[in-house]
Structure formats: C-alpha cells, structure tokens
Design a protein around this motif. Sequence first.
Motif, PDB file in Angstrom:
ATOM      1  N   ASP A 172      26.347   5.102 -26.837  1.00 44.05           N
ATOM      2  CA  ASP A 172      26.276   5.098 -25.373  1.00 44.05           C
ATOM      3  C   ASP A 172      27.414   5.904 -24.766  1.00 44.05           C
ATOM      4  O   ASP A 172      27.201   6.705 -23.840  1.00 44.05           O
ATOM      5  N   GLN A 173      28.631   5.707 -25.288  1.00 40.69           N
ATOM      6  CA  GLN A 173      29.771   6.466 -24.784  1.00 40.69           C
ATOM      7  C   GLN A 173      29.628   7.948 -25.111  1.00 40.69           C
ATOM      8  O   GLN A 173      30.009   8.807 -24.313  1.00 40.69           O
ATOM      9  N   ALA A 174      29.080   8.239 -26.286  1.00 44.26           N
ATOM     10  CA  ALA A 174      28.869   9.638 -26.670  1.00 44.26           C
ATOM     11  C   ALA A 174      27.925  10.325 -25.686  1.00 44.26           C
ATOM     12  O   ALA A 174      28.181  11.458 -25.245  1.00 44.26           O
ATOM     13  N   ARG A 175      26.843   9.654 -25.314  1.00 45.24           N
ATOM     14  CA  ARG A 175      25.881  10.246 -24.381  1.00 45.24           C
ATOM     15  C   ARG A 175      26.493  10.402 -22.994  1.00 45.24           C
ATOM     16  O   ARG A 175      26.263  11.410 -22.320  1.00 45.24           O
ATOM     17  N   GLN A 176      27.248   9.399 -22.554  1.00 40.48           N
ATOM     18  CA  GLN A 176      27.876   9.495 -21.239  1.00 40.48           C
ATOM     19  C   GLN A 176      28.862  10.660 -21.176  1.00 40.48           C
ATOM     20  O   GLN A 176      28.924  11.385 -20.178  1.00 40.48           O
ATOM     21  N   LEU A 177      29.637  10.845 -22.246  1.00 40.83           N
ATOM     22  CA  LEU A 177      30.581  11.957 -22.273  1.00 40.83           C
ATOM     23  C   LEU A 177      29.833  13.291 -22.236  1.00 40.83           C
ATOM     24  O   LEU A 177      30.217  14.211 -21.502  1.00 40.83           O
ATOM     25  N   LEU A 178      28.745  13.396 -23.002  1.00 37.93           N
ATOM     26  CA  LEU A 178      27.986  14.642 -23.019  1.00 37.93           C
ATOM     27  C   LEU A 178      27.347  14.915 -21.661  1.00 37.93           C
ATOM     28  O   LEU A 178      27.303  16.061 -21.203  1.00 37.93           O
ATOM     29  N   GLN A 179      26.877  13.873 -20.994  1.00 37.01           N
ATOM     30  CA  GLN A 179      26.304  14.044 -19.659  1.00 37.01           C
ATOM     31  C   GLN A 179      27.345  14.596 -18.688  1.00 37.01           C
ATOM     32  O   GLN A 179      27.064  15.510 -17.904  1.00 37.01           O
ATOM     33  N   ALA A 180      28.567  14.041 -18.743  1.00 40.15           N
ATOM     34  CA  ALA A 180      29.634  14.525 -17.873  1.00 40.15           C
ATOM     35  C   ALA A 180      29.978  15.978 -18.190  1.00 40.15           C
ATOM     36  O   ALA A 180      30.244  16.783 -17.293  1.00 40.15           O
ATOM     37  N   CYS A 181      29.946  16.332 -19.474  1.00 42.24           N
ATOM     38  CA  CYS A 181      30.240  17.707 -19.874  1.00 42.24           C
ATOM     39  C   CYS A 181      29.171  18.673 -19.359  1.00 42.24           C
ATOM     40  O   CYS A 181      29.488  19.788 -18.932  1.00 42.24           O
ATOM     41  N   LEU A 196      20.370  16.949 -25.519  1.00 40.70           N
ATOM     42  CA  LEU A 196      21.134  17.970 -24.807  1.00 40.70           C
ATOM     43  C   LEU A 196      20.199  18.909 -24.054  1.00 40.70           C
ATOM     44  O   LEU A 196      20.455  19.248 -22.889  1.00 40.70           O
ATOM     45  N   ASP A 197      19.112  19.326 -24.703  1.00 40.22           N
ATOM     46  CA  ASP A 197      18.146  20.197 -24.025  1.00 40.22           C
ATOM     47  C   ASP A 197      17.585  19.521 -22.778  1.00 40.22           C
ATOM     48  O   ASP A 197      17.417  20.156 -21.732  1.00 40.22           O
ATOM     49  N   GLY A 198      17.318  18.221 -22.874  1.00 44.20           N
ATOM     50  CA  GLY A 198      16.811  17.484 -21.722  1.00 44.20           C
ATOM     51  C   GLY A 198      17.825  17.404 -20.593  1.00 44.20           C
ATOM     52  O   GLY A 198      17.482  17.555 -19.417  1.00 44.20           O
ATOM     53  N   LEU A 199      19.091  17.182 -20.931  1.00 38.43           N
ATOM     54  CA  LEU A 199      20.146  17.125 -19.922  1.00 38.43           C
ATOM     55  C   LEU A 199      20.299  18.464 -19.208  1.00 38.43           C
ATOM     56  O   LEU A 199      20.444  18.523 -17.986  1.00 38.43           O
TER      57      LEU A 199
END
Length: 252
Positions: free
Chosen positions: A125-134, A166-169
């Motif tokens: 969950d934290q990994a996805r949140q960090l990637l979203q912010a990036c 990542l592609d979806g984001l």
Amino acid sequence: MIWPATWLAALAGLVLASIPGALLGALLGQVLDRRLALRSWGELYRRLGGTPALSGEELLFVALGRLAKADGRVQEQHIQQAREEMRRLELQADAQRAAIDAFARGKAGQDDLRRPLRRLRHQPDQARQLLQACVRMAQADRRLGGAEQRLLETWRDWLGVPRSELDGLLASSRRGAPAAAVRSAYEQALQLLGVDSQADASEIKRAYRRQLSRCHPDKLTGSGATPAQIRAATEKTRELHAAYALLRQRRR
C-alpha cells in the motif's frame, strides 16, 4: 520531533551527575540541536558522516526532488506540487521544513534510493502511494520527460509494483491533468496570498507585498536563523512570486 543531541546529552548527564546532570545536559543538548538544526537521528547520523536508511516522508520527498530535477530544471509547478503533497499529508510546520530539506537533497541526487524503495516491497500500500505521488510530480509541468519516465520505470521495479499499475496511473494522470492542474494552481495561488476569487488587482497586489514582507529571507539575516529556516523562507518567497505571476496572467 526527536532532538537527538538533547537525548544524548541528558543521558550522559544522568550517568555522570544524576538528575541535575540530566537537566543541564538536556539544556546544552537542546542548544546544540537548534544550532545545528538536528531534528532526527538520521540527521545526526548524516552530520557524523553516515548514510542512514531513508524512510517514510523523508524518502517520499527525496524521490519527489529527484523527479523534479530529472530533466534539468525544477519548475515552479514542481514546487507547487511538493507543497500540495505536504498539504495532502497534513504536515505540520516542523515536518514541512524536514520535507523541504528532503526535497532539496533529492534535487542534489546524492541518495541511493534502491534499498529504501526495495524495502517497501513488503508494504504494497505504501509502495503504491509513493508511486502515485511520484507520477503526480512527474506530470506537474504537464509533460513527461525521458529521464522522468526512466526513473518511474526503475522505481516501479524496485517497489515491486506491476507495470500495468504504473501505465494506469500515467494514463489517468494524462486524461484530466491540464484543466485540473491549472485550476488547482490558481486556487493554491489565491490561498497562498490570502485573497478570494473576487479580489481585484489592487487587493491582490497589496496581499502579495504584505506576505512578501513577512517572510523574505533578507529579514532573517543576522537574526540567528538556522540554515533550514532561511531555506524555508527562500522557498516561501519563491512560491509567492510564482503565485502572483500566475494570478496576473489569469487576470490579464
């Protein structure tokens, strides 16, 4: 917040001279913490020449700083996005200053992010949140440069996030980013200057000058301010300039 020198000096004083020694040690340690702007054990470790593991918000803002600088120059939109992430996390004043320091370190590009990012594989969950912010930072200027794309791909791999996510984001960010980004920046500029959308040009100009006079870094010269405080004032002044320029452009 942890004041490392305060704790160490208090402990040493307690061992050497019981409670009075602990009190005196804590007082001296606090002076040292404030003078050197030591706000965490990690900061103390860095001052001693070590390289502690990045984690939490520090890791996030180092990564955001790296992305902002990836294509050569940090834009005002990147700085605004970093502030937006601070608001999203509801960071208080001390935590905001630490985030600004971490963002600056990220721009310098000296931290190795492989190990701290790989540790987040066990916290999806934290990994996805960090990637979203990036992703939000990478597209803050409404374009995705090659260096930013490569960083996102590398970090996605280290975080253990599937490529499809990542592609979806990125696709989601591209679809409504321009209008949302412009609207958000405009609203942030109004909030930063302390005016509403009905304010006329003279009100905006007065608010801009008033805010600028309160936080300009030149006012801190010779006042005993720490380097972190001066950097924060410089960052705030830069934001005020950008906010005023944006409002002038929108209001023609």
